[in-house]
Design an enzyme around this catalytic site. Structure first.
Site, PDB file in Angstrom:
ATOM      1  CB  SER A  61      -4.852  -9.798  -2.847  1.00  0.00           C
ATOM      2  OG  SER A  61      -4.836  -8.695  -2.372  1.00  0.00           O
ATOM      3  CB  CYS A  82     -10.436  -8.155  -2.872  1.00  0.00           C
ATOM      4  SG  CYS A  82      -9.275  -8.094  -4.431  1.00  0.00           S
ATOM      5  CD  GLU A  86      -0.090  -6.499   1.404  1.00  0.00           C
ATOM      6  OE1 GLU A  86       0.453  -7.249   2.266  1.00  0.00           O
ATOM      7  OE2 GLU A  86      -1.423  -6.549   1.272  1.00  0.00           O
TER       8      GLU A  86
HETATM    9  N1  DGL Z   1      -6.981  -4.971  -2.347  1.00  0.00           N
HETATM   10  C1  DGL Z   1      -7.367  -5.484  -3.689  1.00  0.00           C
HETATM   11  C2  DGL Z   1      -8.331  -4.696  -4.483  1.00  0.00           C
HETATM   12  O1  DGL Z   1      -9.276  -4.166  -3.639  1.00  0.00           O
HETATM   13  C3  DGL Z   1      -6.127  -5.698  -4.591  1.00  0.00           C
HETATM   14  C4  DGL Z   1      -4.704  -5.646  -4.317  1.00  0.00           C
HETATM   15  C5  DGL Z   1      -4.046  -6.740  -5.180  1.00  0.00           C
HETATM   16  O2  DGL Z   1      -3.914  -7.816  -4.725  1.00  0.00           O
HETATM   17  O3  DGL Z   1      -3.608  -6.120  -6.374  1.00  0.00           O
HETATM   18  O4  DGL Z   1      -8.166  -4.401  -5.719  1.00  0.00           O
END
Ligand code: DGL
Length: 270
Positions: free
Chosen positions: A11, A73, A153
């Site tokens: 994401s 992700c 972020e």
């Molecule tokens: N980096 C993502 C994960 O590993 C999610 C972060 C998000 O977009 O909420 O779940």
């Protein structure tokens, strides 16, 4: 085919922690990384929406004719892996939940494991299932820590705000007598907050994430299929919003500089 890139998406910049582990283990591989920064976070959205986004991200990456797709992700891996594996049956699709569960089971001394992740990952219970598949008697507790995604972020990976947030989310979970001995960072954004998280849970708790075990899985599949690249090639980055910001914050996650002109702005909407 061995010269083809490995396509990776998340994401946002979080999945760069996985890209960094793949680059470290397989330095010759050409990585094409997409961060869907315009639609972050995925973790608070429904499974249907995240699956739709994951399909769009993968479709956009197919123009690079990758030899493999890595869903860097946890939220998207948890809901979209079967859909993507069926849609792109000719190339391997690797998620990060199973490798994360494996890292936890290997690290835990007595099978008491805590998982921190996004709301979506926690709600779907994918980690609980993946850990139980490897160790049926494991005792697994979960906690959603959505603010960690925003902190990561923002690049606020240390300091009072990160410390307080980690303390608030985690101290109670680890204060109990039967506290977990292992904590899975079940979101690819979380490894950059390792410092504050470790401080909140105490030094007896082992912290694990999916990055190294996912890189090992990628290595294994490429070796098995004779698809390893022989000579190094530069990485490529794509973002759906704010490419300069992606380059700036992403450098922290990747562990090396990303130049703003290395990041291409893309639109995933059909
Ligand atoms: N980096 C993502 C994960 O590993 C999610 C972060 C998000 O977009 O909420 O779940």
């Amino acid at each position: 085919m061995s010269d083809a890139p490995i396509a990776i998406f998340d994401s946002g910049v979080g999945g760069l922690t996985v890209a960094a582990a793949i680059a470290k283990r397989l330095p010759n591989e050409r990585l094409v990384y997409l961060g869907d920064t315009a639609r972050l976070p995925y973790g608070t959205k429904s499974a249907e929406t995240v699956t739709r986004y994951a399909v769009q991200a993968t479709r956009s990456l197919m123009r690079f004719e990758p030899k493999m797709i890595v869903i860097a992700c946890n939220t998207a891996s948890a809901v979209a892996l079967p859909v993507l594996a069926a849609a792109y049956a000719t190339i391997p699709v690797v998620g990060v939940v199973e490798p994360g569960a494996r890292a936890a089971v290997d690290a835990s001394r007595d099978g008491a494991i805590a998982v921190i992740a996004t709301e979506g990952t926690v709600r779907g219970g994918a980690y609980v299932r993946a850990i139980h598949a490897l160790k049926p008697d494991a005792r697994v507790v979960q906690r959603a820590c959505p603010l960690f995604v925003s902190l990561a972020e923002e690049g606020w990976t240390s300091g009072p705000v990160a410390d307080l947030t980690a303390e608030r989310y985690l101290s109670e979970l680890f204060a109990a007598e039967e506290a977990p001995d292992t904590l899975v960072l079940g979101c690819t954004h979380f490894p950059v907050l390792r410092g504050p998280i470790a401080q909140a849970v105490g030094s007896a708790v082992r912290l694990v994430d999916s990055a190294a075990t996912t890189a090992r899985e990628v290595d294994r599949i490429l070796a098995e299929r004779g698809l390893k690249r022989a000579t190094p090639a530069a990485a490529k980055f794509l973002a759906t919003d704010a490419p300069e910001r992606f380059a700036r914050i992403g450098s922290l996650f990747l562990g090396r500089e990303i130049a703003p002109d290395q990041v291409e702005l893309v639109d995933l909407t059909p």
